[in-house]
Scaffold this motif. Sequence first.
Motif, PDB file in Angstrom:
ATOM      1  N   MET A   1     -17.279  41.792  35.258  1.00  0.00           N
ATOM      2  CA  MET A   1     -15.919  41.259  35.193  1.00  0.00           C
ATOM      3  C   MET A   1     -14.953  42.355  34.782  1.00  0.00           C
ATOM      4  O   MET A   1     -15.213  43.097  33.832  1.00  0.00           O
ATOM      5  N   MET A   2     -13.855  42.457  35.501  1.00  0.00           N
ATOM      6  CA  MET A   2     -12.739  43.325  35.119  1.00  0.00           C
ATOM      7  C   MET A   2     -11.478  42.478  35.056  1.00  0.00           C
ATOM      8  O   MET A   2     -11.166  41.764  36.016  1.00  0.00           O
ATOM      9  N   SER A   3     -10.765  42.550  33.953  1.00  0.00           N
ATOM     10  CA  SER A   3      -9.498  41.821  33.842  1.00  0.00           C
ATOM     11  C   SER A   3      -8.420  42.776  33.360  1.00  0.00           C
ATOM     12  O   SER A   3      -8.711  43.787  32.705  1.00  0.00           O
ATOM     13  N   ASP A   4      -7.175  42.437  33.683  1.00  0.00           N
ATOM     14  CA  ASP A   4      -6.072  43.331  33.341  1.00  0.00           C
ATOM     15  C   ASP A   4      -4.787  42.520  33.273  1.00  0.00           C
ATOM     16  O   ASP A   4      -4.580  41.604  34.067  1.00  0.00           O
TER      17      ASP A   4
ATOM     18  N   ALA B   1     -22.408  32.408  38.194  1.00  0.00           N
ATOM     19  CA  ALA B   1     -21.702  31.147  37.962  1.00  0.00           C
ATOM     20  C   ALA B   1     -21.037  31.135  36.587  1.00  0.00           C
ATOM     21  O   ALA B   1     -19.895  30.672  36.433  1.00  0.00           O
ATOM     22  N   GLU B   2     -21.733  31.640  35.577  1.00  0.00           N
ATOM     23  CA  GLU B   2     -21.153  31.694  34.236  1.00  0.00           C
ATOM     24  C   GLU B   2     -19.928  32.601  34.221  1.00  0.00           C
ATOM     25  O   GLU B   2     -18.933  32.309  33.553  1.00  0.00           O
ATOM     26  N   ALA B   3     -19.999  33.701  34.966  1.00  0.00           N
ATOM     27  CA  ALA B   3     -18.866  34.623  35.013  1.00  0.00           C
ATOM     28  C   ALA B   3     -17.657  33.959  35.665  1.00  0.00           C
ATOM     29  O   ALA B   3     -16.520  34.108  35.186  1.00  0.00           O
ATOM     30  N   VAL B   4     -17.873  33.239  36.765  1.00  0.00           N
ATOM     31  CA  VAL B   4     -16.762  32.541  37.433  1.00  0.00           C
ATOM     32  C   VAL B   4     -16.162  31.484  36.503  1.00  0.00           C
ATOM     33  O   VAL B   4     -14.932  31.383  36.373  1.00  0.00           O
ATOM     34  N   ALA B   5     -17.023  30.696  35.865  1.00  0.00           N
ATOM     35  CA  ALA B   5     -16.527  29.659  34.954  1.00  0.00           C
ATOM     36  C   ALA B   5     -15.714  30.281  33.826  1.00  0.00           C
ATOM     37  O   ALA B   5     -14.656  29.757  33.438  1.00  0.00           O
ATOM     38  N   ALA B   6     -16.199  31.407  33.291  1.00  0.00           N
ATOM     39  CA  ALA B   6     -15.463  32.093  32.221  1.00  0.00           C
ATOM     40  C   ALA B   6     -14.108  32.568  32.726  1.00  0.00           C
ATOM     41  O   ALA B   6     -13.083  32.387  32.050  1.00  0.00           O
ATOM     42  N   ALA B   7     -14.081  33.144  33.929  1.00  0.00           N
ATOM     43  CA  ALA B   7     -12.831  33.663  34.481  1.00  0.00           C
ATOM     44  C   ALA B   7     -11.812  32.553  34.719  1.00  0.00           C
ATOM     45  O   ALA B   7     -10.615  32.715  34.438  1.00  0.00           O
ATOM     46  N   VAL B   8     -12.267  31.409  35.229  1.00  0.00           N
ATOM     47  CA  VAL B   8     -11.359  30.279  35.458  1.00  0.00           C
ATOM     48  C   VAL B   8     -10.792  29.794  34.129  1.00  0.00           C
ATOM     49  O   VAL B   8      -9.581  29.533  33.998  1.00  0.00           O
TER      50      VAL B   8
ATOM     51  N   LEU C   1       2.832  36.694  29.479  1.00  0.00           N
ATOM     52  CA  LEU C   1       1.751  37.538  29.997  1.00  0.00           C
ATOM     53  C   LEU C   1       1.117  36.920  31.234  1.00  0.00           C
ATOM     54  O   LEU C   1       0.978  35.696  31.332  1.00  0.00           O
ATOM     55  N   LYS C   2       0.744  37.768  32.171  1.00  0.00           N
ATOM     56  CA  LYS C   2       0.020  37.330  33.355  1.00  0.00           C
ATOM     57  C   LYS C   2      -1.185  38.243  33.549  1.00  0.00           C
ATOM     58  O   LYS C   2      -1.114  39.440  33.299  1.00  0.00           O
ATOM     59  N   MET C   3      -2.269  37.649  34.008  1.00  0.00           N
ATOM     60  CA  MET C   3      -3.532  38.389  34.074  1.00  0.00           C
ATOM     61  C   MET C   3      -4.164  38.270  35.449  1.00  0.00           C
ATOM     62  O   MET C   3      -4.065  37.232  36.112  1.00  0.00           O
ATOM     63  N   GLY C   4      -4.823  39.324  35.876  1.00  0.00           N
ATOM     64  CA  GLY C   4      -5.641  39.302  37.084  1.00  0.00           C
ATOM     65  C   GLY C   4      -7.084  39.583  36.716  1.00  0.00           C
ATOM     66  O   GLY C   4      -7.362  40.371  35.801  1.00  0.00           O
ATOM     67  N   ILE C   5      -8.026  38.930  37.419  1.00  0.00           N
ATOM     68  CA  ILE C   5      -9.454  39.107  37.128  1.00  0.00           C
ATOM     69  C   ILE C   5     -10.201  39.359  38.437  1.00  0.00           C
ATOM     70  O   ILE C   5      -9.975  38.672  39.436  1.00  0.00           O
ATOM     71  N   GLY C   6     -11.091  40.335  38.416  1.00  0.00           N
ATOM     72  CA  GLY C   6     -11.960  40.606  39.552  1.00  0.00           C
ATOM     73  C   GLY C   6     -13.418  40.502  39.145  1.00  0.00           C
ATOM     74  O   GLY C   6     -13.799  40.938  38.053  1.00  0.00           O
TER      75      GLY C   6
ATOM     76  N   GLU D   1      -4.366  35.477  39.238  1.00  0.00           N
ATOM     77  CA  GLU D   1      -5.394  35.344  40.274  1.00  0.00           C
ATOM     78  C   GLU D   1      -6.780  35.740  39.786  1.00  0.00           C
ATOM     79  O   GLU D   1      -6.947  36.611  38.924  1.00  0.00           O
ATOM     80  N   LEU D   2      -7.776  35.094  40.394  1.00  0.00           N
ATOM     81  CA  LEU D   2      -9.177  35.446  40.223  1.00  0.00           C
ATOM     82  C   LEU D   2      -9.742  35.734  41.608  1.00  0.00           C
ATOM     83  O   LEU D   2      -9.776  34.848  42.466  1.00  0.00           O
ATOM     84  N   LEU D   3     -10.162  36.959  41.834  1.00  0.00           N
ATOM     85  CA  LEU D   3     -10.767  37.341  43.093  1.00  0.00           C
ATOM     86  C   LEU D   3     -12.241  37.675  42.884  1.00  0.00           C
ATOM     87  O   LEU D   3     -12.598  38.355  41.910  1.00  0.00           O
ATOM     88  N   ILE D   4     -13.090  37.184  43.777  1.00  0.00           N
ATOM     89  CA  ILE D   4     -14.519  37.455  43.676  1.00  0.00           C
ATOM     90  C   ILE D   4     -15.002  38.091  44.972  1.00  0.00           C
ATOM     91  O   ILE D   4     -14.404  37.936  46.035  1.00  0.00           O
TER      92      ILE D   4
END
Length: 447
Positions: free
Chosen positions: A163-166, A227-234, A255-260, A300-303
């Motif tokens: 996971m990378m978030s910013d 699946a745990e990573a996606v649930a955490a990101a959401v 603040l706004k965040m993006g996650i990949g 946004e969350l992009l996978i």
Amino acid sequence: MTLSMKGKIVSLNPAGEKILDVTADEVVGKAFAGVFFSDERNDAFNQLVLDAIADPDTVKDAFVPYAHEDVIRQIRLLTSLQMVEGEKIGIIIVISDMTELFELRDAMKAMERIRALNGKLEERNEILQRTFGRFLSDEIVHELLETPDGLLMGGRKECLTIMMSDLRGFTALSERLSPADLLTMLNHYLGEMTRIIEDHRGTIIEFIGDGIMAIFGAPQYFEENAAEAVAAAVEMQREMDKINAWNEENGFPYLKMGIGLNCGDVIVGLIGSEKRTKYGVAGKEVNLAGRIESFTTAGELLISETVREAVGTDLKIAETRQVVPKGAKKPMNVYRVTGIGAPYNVECKEEVIARKTLSKPYPIIFRTLSEKNVSVTSIEGSFTELGESGAILKTEERLARFDNILVEFGGDLYGKVTHDLGTSYEITFTSLPTGFADAMQKAFLAE
């Protein structure tokens, strides 16, 4: 055993024979010194008996070792004067084998030492846990302390989710806040994100300024790490509403965040040198996770395709995008996810871009960004539609989807190209300057 007043052995009973490993026939009638002085390991035993012969009126009572061949016993010697009708006729020496008691005593002392050492070890581990727990996850600290080779350099290959978030436009935000306020806001944000990641068995590798790098599936591997990573990101995106409510109460900016997210085989373990080491991951899949995150806009969350395949059909996919990450030879699909089904059943709201058409194009000057570097070339353009979340930009400059731009509009306004509309571009704002509201009002009032 009894001795004459001159030190000759008079008698030795069966118990004495067993303890001293001699027979009465071998020693009775001989001088004590002639029988026992051959083994220097018995100096303390011999000296005590000689003291009793030299001073028979004084009781001698002591514990001494007694050696015969390969056996060493711990014995107690107790001497007394033997009297018959008021006449001194000899010395009585009572010999008791105390070996088992000594062994038991030593064992108890050893146990006490072990308990003390264990107590110190537990105290040390607790201190290490408290200290390093602020820099590493509990699981990593536990692995380093409990695994015999836990502190050795090296790693192992595992299929993990990275996971990378910013935060969008954080550099601009940081210039508007005092260092104390910046850290207060950032620590609150990172604290809430950490809680969610750890609730989903994620391991935070490091904080990179306002960014978070985390892995799912290590140090303890679990199959459903994607699946745990996606649930955490959401959940992290959902939590941004609460974080921004807290920011508003404390006078901090929105603040706004993006996650990949990406998953694949990586090397995980201790990375670095003997002097400077960290627990981390390495491999092309890690780099790709960072590239995917760079394509996100606010909220946004992009996978990657690999994450989508690992999770299965329980994903709420709002959009499929085709991107070309830096270093890639061909386009790849990424998926904008807004929710995940059972057993998590969580969704985050989609960012709604509300814009109004300007009465006439509003001229602006902007520059493009490459990585974190701003181009020195100024480009002319104009806004034809404008809102708090984005705009329609008209320019003769050719822009690519996901390009980042810096606009002079009430200060430094950061945005990302989200769609190529042919003759213009849809821009999503990633960071608003303090003068944005005044600049927007000026644009709408312009004649």
